[in-house]
Scaffold this motif. Structure first.
Motif, PDB file in Angstrom:
ATOM      1  N   ILE A   1       0.845  -1.203   0.000  1.00  0.00           N
ATOM      2  CA  ILE A   1       0.000   0.000   0.000  1.00  0.00           C
ATOM      3  C   ILE A   1       0.878   1.250   0.000  1.00  0.00           C
ATOM      4  N   ASN A   2       1.957   1.230   0.791  1.00  0.00           N
ATOM      5  CA  ASN A   2       2.833   2.401   0.893  1.00  0.00           C
ATOM      6  C   ASN A   2       3.660   2.649  -0.361  1.00  0.00           C
ATOM      7  N   TYR A   3       4.230   1.566  -0.953  1.00  0.00           N
ATOM      8  CA  TYR A   3       5.186   1.732  -2.053  1.00  0.00           C
ATOM      9  C   TYR A   3       4.627   1.389  -3.424  1.00  0.00           C
ATOM     10  N   GLY A   4       3.470   0.758  -3.472  1.00  0.00           N
ATOM     11  CA  GLY A   4       2.799   0.525  -4.736  1.00  0.00           C
ATOM     12  C   GLY A   4       3.312  -0.629  -5.569  1.00  0.00           C
ATOM     13  N   THR A   5       3.083  -0.498  -6.860  1.00  0.00           N
ATOM     14  CA  THR A   5       3.289  -1.612  -7.783  1.00  0.00           C
ATOM     15  C   THR A   5       4.741  -2.073  -7.952  1.00  0.00           C
TER      16      THR A   5
ATOM     17  N   ALA B   1       0.365  -3.016 -11.891  1.00  0.00           N
ATOM     18  CA  ALA B   1       0.626  -4.077 -10.903  1.00  0.00           C
ATOM     19  C   ALA B   1       0.780  -5.420 -11.612  1.00  0.00           C
ATOM     20  N   ALA B   2      -0.097  -5.686 -12.589  1.00  0.00           N
ATOM     21  CA  ALA B   2      -0.039  -6.953 -13.321  1.00  0.00           C
ATOM     22  C   ALA B   2       1.242  -7.053 -14.147  1.00  0.00           C
ATOM     23  N   ILE B   3       1.607  -5.980 -14.832  1.00  0.00           N
ATOM     24  CA  ILE B   3       2.807  -6.012 -15.688  1.00  0.00           C
ATOM     25  C   ILE B   3       4.074  -6.149 -14.850  1.00  0.00           C
ATOM     26  N   LEU B   4       4.201  -5.332 -13.806  1.00  0.00           N
ATOM     27  CA  LEU B   4       5.403  -5.421 -12.968  1.00  0.00           C
ATOM     28  C   LEU B   4       5.468  -6.756 -12.222  1.00  0.00           C
ATOM     29  N   GLY B   5       4.316  -7.254 -11.796  1.00  0.00           N
ATOM     30  CA  GLY B   5       4.280  -8.570 -11.149  1.00  0.00           C
ATOM     31  C   GLY B   5       4.723  -9.665 -12.100  1.00  0.00           C
ATOM     32  N   LEU B   6       4.239  -9.600 -13.342  1.00  0.00           N
ATOM     33  CA  LEU B   6       4.613 -10.602 -14.342  1.00  0.00           C
ATOM     34  C   LEU B   6       6.104 -10.541 -14.642  1.00  0.00           C
ATOM     35  N   VAL B   7       6.630  -9.343 -14.816  1.00  0.00           N
ATOM     36  CA  VAL B   7       8.064  -9.189 -15.090  1.00  0.00           C
ATOM     37  C   VAL B   7       8.885  -9.752 -13.927  1.00  0.00           C
TER      38      VAL B   7
ATOM     39  N   ALA C   1       5.503 -18.097 -18.953  1.00  0.00           N
ATOM     40  CA  ALA C   1       4.739 -16.857 -19.140  1.00  0.00           C
ATOM     41  C   ALA C   1       3.246 -17.138 -19.186  1.00  0.00           C
ATOM     42  N   ALA C   2       2.848 -18.200 -19.898  1.00  0.00           N
ATOM     43  CA  ALA C   2       1.422 -18.535 -19.969  1.00  0.00           C
ATOM     44  C   ALA C   2       0.862 -18.849 -18.580  1.00  0.00           C
ATOM     45  N   GLY C   3       1.606 -19.627 -17.806  1.00  0.00           N
ATOM     46  CA  GLY C   3       1.151 -19.976 -16.456  1.00  0.00           C
ATOM     47  C   GLY C   3       1.138 -18.785 -15.516  1.00  0.00           C
ATOM     48  N   GLU C   4       2.162 -17.932 -15.594  1.00  0.00           N
ATOM     49  CA  GLU C   4       2.217 -16.750 -14.720  1.00  0.00           C
ATOM     50  C   GLU C   4       1.108 -15.755 -15.057  1.00  0.00           C
ATOM     51  N   ILE C   5       0.819 -15.590 -16.347  1.00  0.00           N
ATOM     52  CA  ILE C   5      -0.277 -14.698 -16.749  1.00  0.00           C
ATOM     53  C   ILE C   5      -1.599 -15.221 -16.191  1.00  0.00           C
ATOM     54  N   LEU C   6      -1.805 -16.528 -16.306  1.00  0.00           N
ATOM     55  CA  LEU C   6      -3.031 -17.115 -15.758  1.00  0.00           C
ATOM     56  C   LEU C   6      -3.083 -16.938 -14.243  1.00  0.00           C
ATOM     57  N   TRP C   7      -1.960 -17.176 -13.556  1.00  0.00           N
ATOM     58  CA  TRP C   7      -1.897 -17.033 -12.096  1.00  0.00           C
ATOM     59  C   TRP C   7      -2.235 -15.610 -11.668  1.00  0.00           C
ATOM     60  N   ILE C   8      -1.582 -14.637 -12.277  1.00  0.00           N
ATOM     61  CA  ILE C   8      -1.828 -13.240 -11.907  1.00  0.00           C
ATOM     62  C   ILE C   8      -3.261 -12.839 -12.256  1.00  0.00           C
ATOM     63  N   GLY C   9      -3.728 -13.250 -13.423  1.00  0.00           N
ATOM     64  CA  GLY C   9      -5.102 -12.928 -13.820  1.00  0.00           C
ATOM     65  C   GLY C   9      -6.144 -13.591 -12.935  1.00  0.00           C
TER      66      GLY C   9
END
Length: 197
Positions: A10-14, A53-59, A137-145
């Protein structure tokens, strides 16, 4: 630890989400799944920007997975020296090569407890990195989504979602271990029968 991390998100963000998912992909027990679910809930509340958040998390997740794959890759010579002559290792390696894509994909989002060993095995068994990263990448995208989407959908009740997903993942892992045990016992019985003939 999770409460502290969530407060820091919450404090530092994505950018912190990317760092947490990177460290989680390296095997640090920091609760990456709870952060993804909470990030979805925070996005619903307007605290976080969901796309970033999704893009930085995926990277972060992909970089961590790539690094643990590399650890296995650079250890493959010593693994080969130690186990290379073993018929069990050769059989396991051939079997993994046939099913590696599915293993990598499923351990990103369904059986997350097995992700690190899968990365190390993929690297040490000579699995092609380009295939690994595609399934990863396919699995991580599904996980984050999926996890982030559930957090977004359930909002303030995201902790109930996390408890359910943790229990469900544990159940799947337990069933896999049980199934593997049954298969090994069956194989052992078949070998015993063929030797007694």
């Amino acid at each position: 630890m999770s409460d502290f991390l969530l407060t820091q998100v919450i404090n530092y963000g994505t950018p912190l989400i990317g760092l947490i998912l990177f460290l989680g992909a390296l095997g640090l027990p920091i609760g990456a799944s709870v952060v993804v679910i909470a990030a979805g809930a925070f996005g619903q509340q307007g605290i976080l920007d969901i796309p970033s958040a999704a893009i930085l998390g995926l990277v972060g997740a992909l970089l961590g997975d790539s690094l643990s794959f590399s650890m296995g890759y650079y250890a493959k010579d010593s693994v080969q020296k130690r186990f290379g002559q073993s018929p069990a290792w050769r059989s396991a390696r051939a079997s993994f090569q046939k099913r590696a894509g599915l293993a990598v994909f499923l351990t990103r989002w369904l059986i997350t407890a097995m992700a690190i060993p899968t990365n190390l095995i993929a690297g040490s068994s000579g699995y092609k990195y380009t295939r690994f990263i595609a399934y990863d990448a396919a699995g991580e995208i599904l996980w984050i989504g999926l996890y982030g989407g559930l957090g977004y959908l359930f909002g303030a009740q995201w902790e109930l979602v996390y408890d359910f997903m943790s229990n469900f993942g544990g159940l799947i892992l337990g069933l896999m271990v049980f199934g593997f045990g049954i298969r090994q016992a069956w194989s052992w019985q078949e070998k015993k029968k063929s030797l007694s003939k």
